[in-house]
Design a protein around this motif. Structure first.
Motif, PDB file in Angstrom:
ATOM      1  N   VAL A  37       0.874  -1.162   0.000  1.00 12.39           N
ATOM      2  CA  VAL A  37       0.000   0.000   0.000  1.00 12.39           C
ATOM      3  C   VAL A  37       0.916   1.218   0.000  1.00 12.39           C
ATOM      4  N   GLY A  38       0.969   1.922  -1.115  1.00 10.62           N
ATOM      5  CA  GLY A  38       1.819   3.097  -1.213  1.00 10.62           C
ATOM      6  C   GLY A  38       3.267   2.762  -0.919  1.00 10.62           C
ATOM      7  N   GLY A  39       3.839   3.448   0.057  1.00 10.78           N
ATOM      8  CA  GLY A  39       5.236   3.260   0.425  1.00 10.78           C
ATOM      9  C   GLY A  39       5.437   2.253   1.533  1.00 10.78           C
ATOM     10  N   MET A  40       4.559   1.250   1.604  1.00  8.58           N
ATOM     11  CA  MET A  40       4.670   0.255   2.672  1.00  8.58           C
ATOM     12  C   MET A  40       4.380  -1.136   2.116  1.00  8.58           C
ATOM     13  N   GLN A  50       4.108 -10.737  11.266  1.00 11.27           N
ATOM     14  CA  GLN A  50       4.294  -9.796  10.165  1.00 11.27           C
ATOM     15  C   GLN A  50       5.658  -9.121  10.233  1.00 11.27           C
ATOM     16  N   ILE A  51       6.107  -8.702   9.073  1.00  9.45           N
ATOM     17  CA  ILE A  51       7.212  -7.751   8.934  1.00  9.45           C
ATOM     18  C   ILE A  51       6.664  -6.614   8.091  1.00  9.45           C
ATOM     19  N   VAL A  52       6.885  -5.396   8.557  1.00  5.57           N
ATOM     20  CA  VAL A  52       6.421  -4.220   7.822  1.00  5.57           C
ATOM     21  C   VAL A  52       7.641  -3.401   7.425  1.00  5.57           C
ATOM     22  N   VAL A  53       7.701  -3.051   6.145  1.00  6.74           N
ATOM     23  CA  VAL A  53       8.756  -2.185   5.620  1.00  6.74           C
ATOM     24  C   VAL A  53       8.068  -0.945   5.082  1.00  6.74           C
ATOM     25  N   ILE A  62      14.419   4.006   5.372  1.00  2.00           N
ATOM     26  CA  ILE A  62      13.516   2.874   5.239  1.00  2.00           C
ATOM     27  C   ILE A  62      13.445   2.243   6.620  1.00  2.00           C
ATOM     28  N   TRP A  63      12.230   2.010   7.095  1.00  2.00           N
ATOM     29  CA  TRP A  63      12.030   1.411   8.410  1.00  2.00           C
ATOM     30  C   TRP A  63      11.555  -0.015   8.244  1.00  2.00           C
ATOM     31  N   LEU A  64      12.065  -0.889   9.078  1.00  2.00           N
ATOM     32  CA  LEU A  64      11.688  -2.290   9.090  1.00  2.00           C
ATOM     33  C   LEU A  64      11.210  -2.632  10.496  1.00  2.00           C
ATOM     34  N   ALA A  65      10.008  -3.169  10.596  1.00  2.00           N
ATOM     35  CA  ALA A  65       9.464  -3.608  11.885  1.00  2.00           C
ATOM     36  C   ALA A  65       9.243  -5.115  11.808  1.00  2.00           C
ATOM     37  N   ALA A  66       9.889  -5.842  12.721  1.00  2.00           N
ATOM     38  CA  ALA A  66       9.781  -7.299  12.786  1.00  2.00           C
ATOM     39  C   ALA A  66       9.537  -7.698  14.232  1.00  2.00           C
ATOM     40  N   ARG A  67       9.355  -8.988  14.452  1.00  2.00           N
ATOM     41  CA  ARG A  67       9.194  -9.470  15.822  1.00  2.00           C
ATOM     42  C   ARG A  67      10.354  -9.032  16.710  1.00  2.00           C
ATOM     43  N   LEU A  93      16.641  -8.184   6.611  1.00  2.00           N
ATOM     44  CA  LEU A  93      15.323  -8.674   6.210  1.00  2.00           C
ATOM     45  C   LEU A  93      15.349 -10.192   6.048  1.00  2.00           C
ATOM     46  N   SER A  94      16.384 -10.716   5.428  1.00  2.00           N
ATOM     47  CA  SER A  94      16.518 -12.171   5.251  1.00  2.00           C
ATOM     48  C   SER A  94      16.569 -12.863   6.608  1.00  2.00           C
ATOM     49  N   ARG A  95      17.337 -12.312   7.528  1.00  2.00           N
ATOM     50  CA  ARG A  95      17.483 -12.902   8.863  1.00  2.00           C
ATOM     51  C   ARG A  95      16.149 -12.895   9.626  1.00  2.00           C
ATOM     52  N   HIS A  96      15.491 -11.750   9.653  1.00  2.00           N
ATOM     53  CA  HIS A  96      14.230 -11.638  10.388  1.00  2.00           C
ATOM     54  C   HIS A  96      13.125 -12.482   9.742  1.00  2.00           C
ATOM     55  N   ALA A  97      13.054 -12.476   8.423  1.00  2.00           N
ATOM     56  CA  ALA A  97      12.046 -13.284   7.731  1.00  2.00           C
ATOM     57  C   ALA A  97      12.298 -14.776   7.961  1.00  2.00           C
ATOM     58  N   SER A  98      13.553 -15.181   7.956  1.00  2.00           N
ATOM     59  CA  SER A  98      13.890 -16.583   8.209  1.00  2.00           C
ATOM     60  C   SER A  98      13.458 -16.996   9.609  1.00  2.00           C
ATOM     61  N   GLU A  99      13.686 -16.126  10.576  1.00  2.00           N
ATOM     62  CA  GLU A  99      13.276 -16.415  11.950  1.00  2.00           C
ATOM     63  C   GLU A  99      11.753 -16.566  12.041  1.00  2.00           C
ATOM     64  N   GLN A 100      11.034 -15.674  11.398  1.00  2.00           N
ATOM     65  CA  GLN A 100       9.575 -15.698  11.501  1.00  2.00           C
ATOM     66  C   GLN A 100       8.955 -16.820  10.678  1.00  2.00           C
ATOM     67  N   ALA A 101       9.594 -17.194   9.568  1.00  2.00           N
ATOM     68  CA  ALA A 101       9.078 -18.276   8.724  1.00  2.00           C
ATOM     69  C   ALA A 101       9.575 -19.641   9.200  1.00  2.00           C
ATOM     70  N   ARG A 102      10.575 -19.624  10.060  1.00  2.00           N
ATOM     71  CA  ARG A 102      11.198 -20.866  10.567  1.00  2.00           C
ATOM     72  C   ARG A 102      11.807 -21.699   9.445  1.00  2.00           C
ATOM     73  N   THR A 103      12.318 -20.996   8.443  1.00  2.00           N
ATOM     74  CA  THR A 103      13.050 -21.635   7.345  1.00  2.00           C
ATOM     75  C   THR A 103      13.959 -20.584   6.728  1.00  2.00           C
ATOM     76  N   ALA A 104      15.061 -21.013   6.127  1.00  2.00           N
ATOM     77  CA  ALA A 104      16.018 -20.071   5.537  1.00  2.00           C
ATOM     78  C   ALA A 104      15.407 -19.380   4.318  1.00  2.00           C
ATOM     79  N   LEU A 105      15.398 -18.050   4.358  1.00  2.00           N
ATOM     80  CA  LEU A 105      14.879 -17.245   3.256  1.00  2.00           C
ATOM     81  C   LEU A 105      15.930 -16.225   2.857  1.00  2.00           C
ATOM     82  N   SER A 106      15.925 -15.868   1.590  1.00  2.00           N
ATOM     83  CA  SER A 106      16.902 -14.894   1.108  1.00  2.00           C
ATOM     84  C   SER A 106      16.206 -13.804   0.304  1.00  2.00           C
ATOM     85  N   PHE A 107      16.382 -12.577   0.750  1.00  2.00           N
ATOM     86  CA  PHE A 107      15.887 -11.398   0.037  1.00  2.00           C
ATOM     87  C   PHE A 107      17.087 -10.684  -0.562  1.00  2.00           C
TER      88      PHE A 107
END
Length: 109
Positions: A37-40, A50-53, A62-67, A93-107
């Protein structure tokens, strides 16, 4: 950096996040719902976390909000770096997303 330069660079980051999510969803079992949505961009994981950028145009950040918390990134001429010295945006982002998804992710940019 001018406002226009910031928006060009920051919009490229948001597009890269969306492209990375599409790639992750196509090539793995991780099911990330990404909504822009727009710049988010909001990433919603299977456990509903959730992760919000979002873009902070007045600050050119650029702000990143994660767990794990909230983080601010500024462009240093080469990449988007944490304003408190905690590293590069896409690595974080890769680190936080991997933690929240409980699997290795790469952005990637």
């Amino acid at each position: 950096m001018t406002d226009t330069e910031f928006m060009d660079r920051a919009e490229a980051v948001l597009r890269a996040i969306e492209t990375s999510c599409d790639h992750i969803n196509d090539t793995s079992d991780a099911d990330i719902d990404n909504q822009r949505v727009g710049g988010m961009v909001t990433l919603v994981f299977q456990d509903r976390s959730q992760i919000v950028v979002n873009l902070q145009k007045p600050l050119h950040e650029i702000w990143l909000a994660a767990r794990a918390g909230g983080f601010h990134y500024k462009f240093d001429g080469r990449s988007w770096m944490d304003t408190k010295g905690s590293g590069e945006f896409f690595a974080a982002l890769s680190r936080h997303a991997s933690e929240q998804a409980r699997t290795a992710l790469s952005f990637k940019a």
